[in-house]
Design an enzyme around this catalytic site. Structure first.
Site, mmCIF file in Angstrom:
data_model
loop_
_atom_site.group_PDB
_atom_site.id
_atom_site.type_symbol
_atom_site.label_atom_id
_atom_site.label_comp_id
_atom_site.label_asym_id
_atom_site.label_seq_id
_atom_site.Cartn_x
_atom_site.Cartn_y
_atom_site.Cartn_z
ATOM 1 N N SER A 9 1.069 -5.479 3.040
ATOM 2 C CA SER A 9 0.554 -4.113 2.942
ATOM 3 C C SER A 9 -0.038 -3.906 1.559
ATOM 4 C CB SER A 9 1.675 -3.113 3.188
ATOM 5 O OG SER A 9 2.529 -3.100 2.054
ATOM 6 N N LYS A 10 -0.571 -2.714 1.352
ATOM 7 C CA LYS A 10 -1.206 -2.352 0.083
ATOM 8 C C LYS A 10 -0.324 -2.657 -1.129
ATOM 9 C CE LYS A 10 -5.245 -0.202 0.904
ATOM 10 N NZ LYS A 10 -6.218 -1.299 0.890
ATOM 11 N N ARG A 11 0.988 -2.544 -0.915
ATOM 12 C CA ARG A 11 1.918 -2.820 -2.015
ATOM 13 C C ARG A 11 1.675 -4.197 -2.625
ATOM 14 N NH1 ARG A 11 6.929 -4.032 -0.689
ATOM 15 N NH2 ARG A 11 6.332 -4.115 1.493
#
Ligand code: GLU
Length: 489
Positions: free
Chosen positions: A253-255
């Site tokens: 994910s974006k993380r």
């Protein structure tokens, strides 16, 4: 049988690398197999979830990566239309077939009834699923409620006993207890088909041979296999590759950094590098090759090398691989790709004049070996284009102050100024002479002081290479400027 595979994204956003990886596997399989076809189908029947511009971004992502489709939007093909929203008549026709066979039924249950049912099942710790109440309605009752204008959905009538076995190409037979399968909705109350229905109908009608899709669809696969059986159609080969995780083993994910295909483009990754990297996320060529051209990937690709254990997306490795691809670029192409970044940073004018073109070319040649993503070029070469570059304080302290920098610069300047020609070897000899003039044992202090004076930095391309690129006048005037600026303690 020639291979026909499809990438069937829902236009709910800009494609994620995990999602496009599936498209890449499809494309590689199609290109590997003589006569293979790669089809793009847009699954846009859920209007509420559609994101503006997503369809364009899907196509742009595929185009940027060079994953050309043989049939689909913009290309056409014998099995179109390729937008599900333009295939509604086909779904209406096909659902009528299923209704007539008794393999689907109209369900008039209200959302309130379904919510109460779910609540009761949760309370009793039962699996939450539709109780199939409407499956028992008589034809007459169905007609009456329908003509009274009661809204309904159409559900698939699944067997309630026995097992459904899905043959997954990678995982072998996967068994599901029919008693645990919920009768899925095939047509919603607004008349639109669900994924379960539209995708299967299309896969069949478009003669898809291999359904390659993310692992998360495994749990729905018995419903899909049952749908094929209800129609009496031959099932495609089901292929569910592993999902892609971040280095912490959590869903990517974006993380973890960029995940959108087009984000990688704006971050300065090369499409060939991303293709090579993604191909190795969940597939291996069977030997230890890592850097592979597109042709080599096509040649080596086979579903047998696709893995079921989760692939890890390692941004660092991608950066490394991107560096490899940057080094392989033809120098003119490298300049072409870097120029917009230099213009944006106002290091070079938008309209290139001849003298500037040559200087840009020789400066960039020094960095092609060193950078890993294109935007890094701006910082790497900024000092070449700015005469007011700042001096790194620590570097000045360490080299300039400790070694009587002014004397070193003066000696170097006079030896450099005396040169007739300005080649790497000439400059090296000049530095050797300056070292002797200064009674120094080693030339390192001269090199470091010169580097600080000419670039303001302690690291960068080789000193003689960068002096060669800068040219005589620039080098001498920079030595002068540094002597003045750094003279003040
Ligand atoms: N429209 C589905 C999605 O975007 C397609 C899944 C499939 O490949 O069948 O997730």
């Amino acid at each position: 049988m020639s291979v026909r595979v499809r990438y069937a994204p829902s236009p709910t956003g800009s494609p994620h690398v995990g999602n496009i990886r599936t498209a890449l596997f499809d494309w590689l399989l199609a290109r590997h197999t003589p006569g293979g076809k790669f089809i793009l189908r847009i699954e846009d029947t859920d209007r509420a979830r559609e994101a503006p511009g997503a369809r364009e971004e899907i196509m742009e992502s595929l185009r940027w990566l060079g994953l050309d489709w043989d049939e689909g939007p913009g290309v056409g093909g014998p099995f179109g239309p390729y937008l599900q929203s333009e295939r509604l008549d086909i779904y209406r026709e096909q659902i009528a077939v299923l209704l007539a066979k008794g393999a689907a039924y109209k369900c008039f249950c209200t959302p309130e009834r379904l919510a109460a049912l779910r609540e009761a099942q949760e309370k009793n710790k039962q699996p939450t699923m539709y109780d199939r109440a409407c499956r028992k309605l008589s034809d007459e009752e169905v007609r009456r409620r329908e003509s009274a204008g009661e809204p309904y959905v159409i559900r698939q009538a699944l067997p309630s006993e026995g097992k459904t076995v899905v043959q997954d190409y990678l995982r072998g037979p996967i068994e599901f207890e029919n008693a645990l399968l919920d009768d899925p909705v095939l047509i919603k109350s607004d008349g639109m088909p669900t994924y379960h229905f539209a995708a299967m109908v299309d896969d069949h009608l478009m003669e898809i041979t291999h359904v390659i899709r993310a692992e998360e669809w495994i749990s729905s696969s018995p419903k899909h296999a049952q749908l094929y059986m209800a129609f009496g159609w031959e099932q495609p080969i089901w292929v569910h590759p592993s999902i892609i995780l971040g280095p912490d083993k959590k869903r990517l994910s974006k993380r973890h950094g960029a995940t959108g295909v087009l984000d990688f483009r704006s971050e300065g990754y090369l499409p060939d590098a991303l293709v090579n990297f993604l191909a190795l996320c969940g597939w291996a060529p069977g030997d230890d090759r890592e850097v592979m051209t597109r042709d080599e990937l096509i040649e080596a690709f086979s579903l047998d090398g696709v893995q079921t254990s989760p692939a890890i997306f390692d941004h660092e490795k991608l950066r490394w691989m991107n560096g490899v691809y940057i080094r392989q670029l033809a120098p003119e192409r490298f300049v072409e790709l870097c120029r917009p970044y230099l213009v944006e940073a106002k290091l070079v004018p938008e309209a290139a004049d001849d003298a500037n073109v040559e200087y840009v070319r020789s400066v960039l040649a020094l960095e092609q070996e060193r950078i890993r993503t294109l935007p890094e070029i701006t910082d790497a070469v900024s000092f070449f284009f700015r005469d007011d570059y700042p001096f790194d304080e620590k570097g000045v302290e360490k080299w300039f102050r400790k070694h009587d920098g002014l004397a070193v610069l003066a000696a170097a300047e006079s030896r450099l100024r005396a040169l007739d020609t300005w080649t790497h070897d000439d400059m090296e000899a000049a530095v050797e002479r300056a070292t002797a003039d200064l009674d120094l044992e080693k030339r390192a202090p001269v090199i470091h002081v010169l580097r600080i004076a000419l670039t303001g930095r302690t690291a960068g391309p080789g000193l003689f290479e960068l002096m060669e690129a800068m040219g005589r006048d620039r080098v001498l005037s920079r030595i002068e400027r540094a002597s003045t600026v750094l003279a003040a303690p």
